[in-house]
Design a protein around this motif. Structure first.
Motif, mmCIF file in Angstrom:
data_model
loop_
_atom_site.group_PDB
_atom_site.id
_atom_site.type_symbol
_atom_site.label_atom_id
_atom_site.label_comp_id
_atom_site.label_asym_id
_atom_site.label_seq_id
_atom_site.Cartn_x
_atom_site.Cartn_y
_atom_site.Cartn_z
ATOM 1 N N VAL A 149 5.093 -9.305 -3.799
ATOM 2 C CA VAL A 149 4.511 -8.136 -3.132
ATOM 3 C C VAL A 149 4.386 -8.410 -1.634
ATOM 4 C CG1 VAL A 149 2.406 -6.752 -2.959
ATOM 5 C CG2 VAL A 149 3.185 -7.551 -5.198
ATOM 6 N N ASN B 244 2.773 3.774 -0.503
ATOM 7 C CA ASN B 244 2.508 5.109 -1.037
ATOM 8 C C ASN B 244 3.683 5.618 -1.868
ATOM 9 O OD1 ASN B 244 1.249 5.173 2.054
ATOM 10 N ND2 ASN B 244 -0.120 5.856 0.410
ATOM 11 N N GLY C 221 3.111 -5.607 0.538
ATOM 12 C CA GLY C 221 2.320 -4.561 1.180
ATOM 13 C C GLY C 221 1.899 -3.525 0.161
ATOM 14 N N GLU C 222 0.989 -2.658 0.545
ATOM 15 C CA GLU C 222 0.547 -1.599 -0.352
ATOM 16 C C GLU C 222 1.244 -0.300 0.029
ATOM 17 O OE1 GLU C 222 -3.630 -0.327 -0.418
ATOM 18 O OE2 GLU C 222 -3.584 -0.785 -2.561
ATOM 19 N N GLU D 291 2.097 -3.493 -8.746
ATOM 20 C CA GLU D 291 1.166 -4.199 -7.873
ATOM 21 C C GLU D 291 1.308 -3.777 -6.410
ATOM 22 O OE1 GLU D 291 1.729 -8.367 -8.630
ATOM 23 O OE2 GLU D 291 0.676 -8.269 -10.552
ATOM 24 N N SER D 292 2.478 -3.254 -6.066
ATOM 25 C CA SER D 292 2.716 -2.862 -4.669
ATOM 26 C C SER D 292 2.301 -1.420 -4.376
ATOM 27 C CB SER D 292 4.201 -3.000 -4.327
ATOM 28 O OG SER D 292 4.658 -4.301 -4.569
ATOM 29 N N LEU D 293 2.069 -0.623 -5.414
ATOM 30 C CA LEU D 293 1.737 0.791 -5.192
ATOM 31 C C LEU D 293 0.225 0.982 -5.135
ATOM 32 C CD1 LEU D 293 4.160 2.723 -7.598
ATOM 33 C CD2 LEU D 293 4.084 2.940 -5.102
ATOM 34 N N CYS D 294 -0.210 1.842 -4.225
ATOM 35 C CA CYS D 294 -1.616 2.205 -4.242
ATOM 36 C C CYS D 294 -1.836 3.247 -5.343
ATOM 37 C CB CYS D 294 -2.045 2.742 -2.874
ATOM 38 S SG CYS D 294 -1.074 4.117 -2.319
ATOM 39 N N ASP D 295 -3.082 3.561 -5.655
ATOM 40 C CA ASP D 295 -3.358 4.592 -6.659
ATOM 41 C C ASP D 295 -2.665 5.882 -6.246
ATOM 42 O OD1 ASP D 295 -4.853 2.973 -8.246
ATOM 43 O OD2 ASP D 295 -6.793 3.641 -7.469
ATOM 44 N N GLY E 108 0.320 6.335 -5.984
ATOM 45 C CA GLY E 108 1.579 6.076 -5.294
ATOM 46 C C GLY E 108 2.762 6.485 -6.172
#
Lengths: 211, 279
Positions: free
Chosen positions: B205, B210, B207-208, B235-239, B241
């Motif tokens: 991963v 979208n 970064g977070e 793990e890389s996606l925000c909620d 996303g």
């Protein structure tokens, strides 16, 4: 009984070879031709059929519906990682190559075009014959380019069986002609005879003659 | 063991050697395509067998460079599957518009055609200036091409038609300048794109995000590697996303299916559910 030469066979019984899969390649004029061939099979056809028909990259599922309406077997677009099952017709999706893995599952790729084509008949035939070896039947139908001629060479080399549509009965004759020019084929048949011949081959196997 | 089985063994050893010597891991790729590519290289180099190629691979880094290109190039086009981009405009953009700042990861971007396509969509929707696009690939050679944004003019007719079907609002020629046999993508499209090296098989991963685009890459992987990558995306996606896959790919047969809801099922656009407690 049909006679076909064979060097090695893992599935021969009493001198009769059993086939385990059919691969079919078609291009210009192929949709109609495929319908004619597939209409010969009953729902209990005991092997899978894998089909490459050249199509426009953005075509919809018309081909699947069209073939399903003419055929007693399940006709579906091939999915990646799908386990190959008997009695099912798997059609390559437009704009993807269809490959057979040696564990008898299907793969799709966006590898470069082969013979200006994606899906390409050669890609299907060459990978399928590594999986099925001599137990594969390759069928080349009508088409306006030479796709499939490399594939039939490998099918010949590994001891499979090759059927080509008689160019005289083909809407476009370049593809069957290229296959016939590439290699010694087992049968050149009029379109209407191909389906019944495949049924006979699958049901009775083919007599093995050692060379 | 017959000749084909011996060849398969050689292939397995070759992929092991590639991994041990150069760190690129193709061992969990679907075999049939890899085998075709290796056999092509074998013919092109006029080598007798894969074992001879193994020797070359271990002692000639230049050869490895050529082999890596063979193994990693996936063909792409601008606005490939126009309906996908139309679906992005209609169903994803309205939600992204609510966000103050956007991070997009294009994983396995190859030569960049689809990265520029997405940049154009974002520009026309007025979101480009608050977006950061990370475009990654494992191969430096294709990344360089992607960064340059130079494409053969022979494809432009197709790309223009795709652009229009994808809901394009301008004249497509606004986005490039033509030079003899190629076009150069407009500089303004590159402003918010960071091209960098990342290998989905071995890297983690960074970064977070979208939205993650990864189209027609996973079809090359076996189930184990697919699951690894889906976990990486999760793990890389925000909620909330978004995850966008190729038209013949699906999260549904993976171990991470439950994490993703359908947004546009037929275009393989998914959204990470809220409260993914397990990660």
């Amino acid at each position: 009984m049909h006679v076909c030469p064979l060097r090695q066979s893992m599935n021969k019984k009493n001198g009769v070879k059993k086939f385990k899969a059919v691969v079919v390649g078609a291009s210009a004029g192929g949709i109609k031709a495929l319908g004619t061939v597939l209409s010969a099979f009953s729902a209990d056809f005991p092997v899978p059929i894998l089909v490459v028909q050249h199509l426009h990259p953005n075509s919809d599922s018309y081909l699947i519906h069209m073939l399903a309406s003419q055929c007693a077997l399940t006709v579906k677009q091939a999915d990646e990682k799908e386990a190959i099952e008997a009695g099912t017709v798997y059609v390559a999706p437009p704009n993807y190559h269809l490959l057979v893995e040696e564990d008898f599952t299907l793969s799709l790729t966006v590898d470069p075009r082969v013979n200006f084509s994606r899906p390409s008949v050669d890609v299907l035939f060459e990978t399928a014959v590594y999986a099925y070896r001599e137990a594969l039947i390759g069928v080349v139908l009508t088409g306006a380019n030479g796709d499939g001629s490399q594939g039939v060479k490998l099918i010949r080399k590994l001891g499979g069986y090759i059927v080509v549509q008689d160019p005289a009965t083909a809407e476009a004759e370049a593809m069957p002609r290229a296959a016939i020019a590439a290699v010694r084929v087992d049968r050149i048949l009029a379109l209407e005879q191909i389906g019944p011949h495949l049924v006979q081959l699958i049901n009775r196997g083919c007599q093995i003659t050692d060379i | 063991m017959d000749d084909i089985e011996t060849q398969n063994l050689e292939l397995q050893l070759l992929l092991q050697a590639v991994y041990l010597k150069y760190g690129y891991d193709f061992r969990n790729y679907a075999k049939a395509s890899i085998k075709r590519r290796i056999l092509h290289r074998l013919t092109a180099e006029k080598l007798p067998n894969i074992s001879a190629m193994q020797h070359l691979l271990l002692y000639d880094e230049g050869f490895f460079g050529r082999l890596l290109l063979d193994l990693s190039i996936n063909v792409t086009e601008m606005f490939r599957d126009p309906n996908f981009y139309l679906a992005i405009r209609q169903h994803v953009i309205p939600q992204l518009r609510e966000l103050p700042y956007l991070k997009i990861w294009h994983a396995g971007c190859s030569t960049g055609e689809e990265v520029y396509s997405m940049a154009i969509v974002l520009k026309e929707e007025g979101l480009y200036d608050r977006t950061q696009i990370y475009a990654t690939d494992m191969n430096e050679v294709v990344l360089r091409q992607a960064r340059e944004g130079i494409f053969a003019i022979s494809h432009l007719k197709q790309y223009t038609a795709n652009y229009q079907k994808a809901g394009g609002q301008e004249s497509f020629s606004n986005y490039y300048s033509a030079h003899y046999d190629h076009v150069v993508m407009d500089k303004s499209l590159k402003k918010r794109i960071l091209f960098s090296d990342h290998n989905l098989a071995t890297d983690g991963v960074f970064g977070e995000m979208n939205l993650i685009m990864c189209r027609n890459v996973l079809i090359y992987f076996d189930r184990d590697l697919q699951n690894r990558v889906f976990n990486l995306f999760r793990e890389s996606l925000c909620d909330n996303g978004f995850l966008c896959l190729g038209s013949k790919e699906s999260v549904r047969l993976s171990t991470h299916s439950g994490v993703f809801a359908d947004v546009v099922k037929e275009e393989k656009i998914y959204q990470k559910r809220l409260h993914d407690l397990s990660c």
